[in-house]
Scaffold this motif. Structure first.
Motif, PDB file in Angstrom:
ATOM      1  N   LYS A 193       1.272  -0.630   0.199  1.00  0.00           N
ATOM      2  CA  LYS A 193       0.374   0.010  -0.087  1.00  0.00           C
ATOM      3  C   LYS A 193       0.857   1.024  -0.253  1.00  0.00           C
ATOM      4  N   PHE A 194       0.323   2.216  -0.911  1.00  0.00           N
ATOM      5  CA  PHE A 194       1.518   3.121  -0.618  1.00  0.00           C
ATOM      6  C   PHE A 194       1.064   4.494  -0.229  1.00  0.00           C
ATOM      7  N   CYS A 195       1.563   5.201   0.608  1.00  0.00           N
ATOM      8  CA  CYS A 195       1.835   5.821   2.365  1.00  0.00           C
ATOM      9  C   CYS A 195       1.060   6.644   1.600  1.00  0.00           C
ATOM     10  N   GLN A 196      -0.395   7.382   3.024  1.00  0.00           N
ATOM     11  CA  GLN A 196      -0.774   8.795   2.919  1.00  0.00           C
ATOM     12  C   GLN A 196       0.030   9.974   2.646  1.00  0.00           C
ATOM     13  N   LEU A 197      -0.171  11.008   1.992  1.00  0.00           N
ATOM     14  CA  LEU A 197       0.948  12.173   2.252  1.00  0.00           C
ATOM     15  C   LEU A 197       0.678  12.873   3.154  1.00  0.00           C
ATOM     16  N   GLU A 198      -0.028  12.856   3.937  1.00  0.00           N
ATOM     17  CA  GLU A 198      -0.035  13.702   5.124  1.00  0.00           C
ATOM     18  C   GLU A 198       0.487  12.685   6.729  1.00  0.00           C
ATOM     19  N   ASP A 199       0.406  11.427   6.184  1.00  0.00           N
ATOM     20  CA  ASP A 199       1.272   9.995   7.703  1.00  0.00           C
ATOM     21  C   ASP A 199       2.866  10.290   7.209  1.00  0.00           C
ATOM     22  N   VAL A 200       3.417  10.348   5.626  1.00  0.00           N
ATOM     23  CA  VAL A 200       4.532  10.323   5.386  1.00  0.00           C
ATOM     24  C   VAL A 200       5.201  11.988   5.867  1.00  0.00           C
ATOM     25  N   GLU A 201       4.556  13.260   5.633  1.00  0.00           N
ATOM     26  CA  GLU A 201       4.477  14.297   6.470  1.00  0.00           C
ATOM     27  C   GLU A 201       5.018  14.504   7.787  1.00  0.00           C
TER      28      GLU A 201
END
Length: 288
Positions: free
Chosen positions: A183-191
């Motif tokens: 699954k690709f990570c959500q941008l907000e989770d990466v931030e």
């Protein structure tokens, strides 16, 4: 002077906010943000874009600037090690290029707040342990044996950076973003993950390299070395490489005498190959 390379904006955003960096209008193909002597570069996903970004940035610097530049690659990575939790940060002491099986060995960060180290394998596609997931390369448990973290940029960054910058200036660090679930990570989770790391690492990144201000080997060690090698007919490249190794040794052994090879062995150097082997053996002793 510091340069920080990311693959994507979500990884870089917390660092951009802390640095209050502004985009350069003439940053060419890659996005470059800068404040004072610190730069943040966003390459795009993949080892080739990362290598090209490093190369383009390095060519904008003088040789002296490269020698004083701290060069890091940070970002997210999938983990094959369940003991590493989401958000955990590790420095990388070994990078493997999955396609060629070529290994690279970044210098270890000796004074960082973060002390965990692990290995990284760079693939051309996102990796998963699951089967038949679109856009992901599915690998078996056996194929992932010995693999700790995976990404798509590390080997490209390090191989390119090592062409332009001293090895002791280069570091790679990764944050665990997933456990290869496909699954690709959500941008907000990466931030959020990168923000937590940035708050701790930011001051380490902007601080000057210990050897950037002064070079004590020029007056303390190099005169002895030059005296020892004066009859060896070293090329300028050989001298340059030897000086890098002397500096490496001195930084890690501030009070120890420089180890010199056996003086009598110099009489047996009959060819250029003999000289290269002699010099390589000496340099290896300086990196132990």
């Amino acid at each position: 002077m510091s340069a920080l390379f990311f693959a994507v904006l979500s990884e870089a955003k917390p660092w951009l906010e802390l640095l209050q960096a502004k985009p350069l209008a003439n940053s060419r193909k890659f996005r470059i943000f800068q404040k004072d002597s610190h730069s943040i570069i966003i390459s795009g996903t993949g080892k080739l874009p990362m290598a090209l970004a490093v190369s383009e940035y390095a060519h904008s610097l003088s040789k002296e600037e490269r020698n004083q530049m701290k060069v890091w690659n940070l970002g997210i990575a999938g983990s094959n090690n369940n003991e590493l939790l989401l958000g955990d940060f590790s420095w990388i002491h070994k990078i493997t290029e999955a396609t060629t099986h070529k290994d690279f060995y970044p210098d270890r960060i000796l004074t960082s707040h973060f002390t965990r180290e692990t290995n990284l394998t760079t693939f051309d596609r996102p990796i998963t342990k699951e089967q038949n997931i679109n856009r992901f390369l599915s690998l078996t448990k056996e194929e992932l044996d010995g693999v700790s973290l995976v990404d798509m940029e590390g080997s490209g960054f390090f191989e390119a950076a090592s062409l332009y910058f001293p090895l002791e200036n280069i570091a790679v660090g990764k944050v665990v973003s997933d456990h290869l679930e496909g699954k690709f990570c959500q941008l907000e989770d990466v931030e959020k993950m990168m923000e937590k790391v940035a708050k701790t690492l930011f001051e380490e990144w902007i601080s000057p390299l210990p050897w950037a201000r002064t070079d004590p080997i020029e007056t303390m060690d190099w005169p002895q070395v030059e005296n020892f090698v004066q009859n060896l007919r070293l090329t300028e490249t050989m001298k340059h490489d030897l000086k890098k190794s002397i500096r490496f040794f001195r930084l890690r052994n501030p009070s120890s005498p420089i180890p010199f090879p056996d003086e009598s062995a110099k009489a047996n150097l009959k060819s250029k190959t003999d000289l290269k082997t002699y010099l390589e053996t000496w340099r290896n002793s300086l990196h132990v």
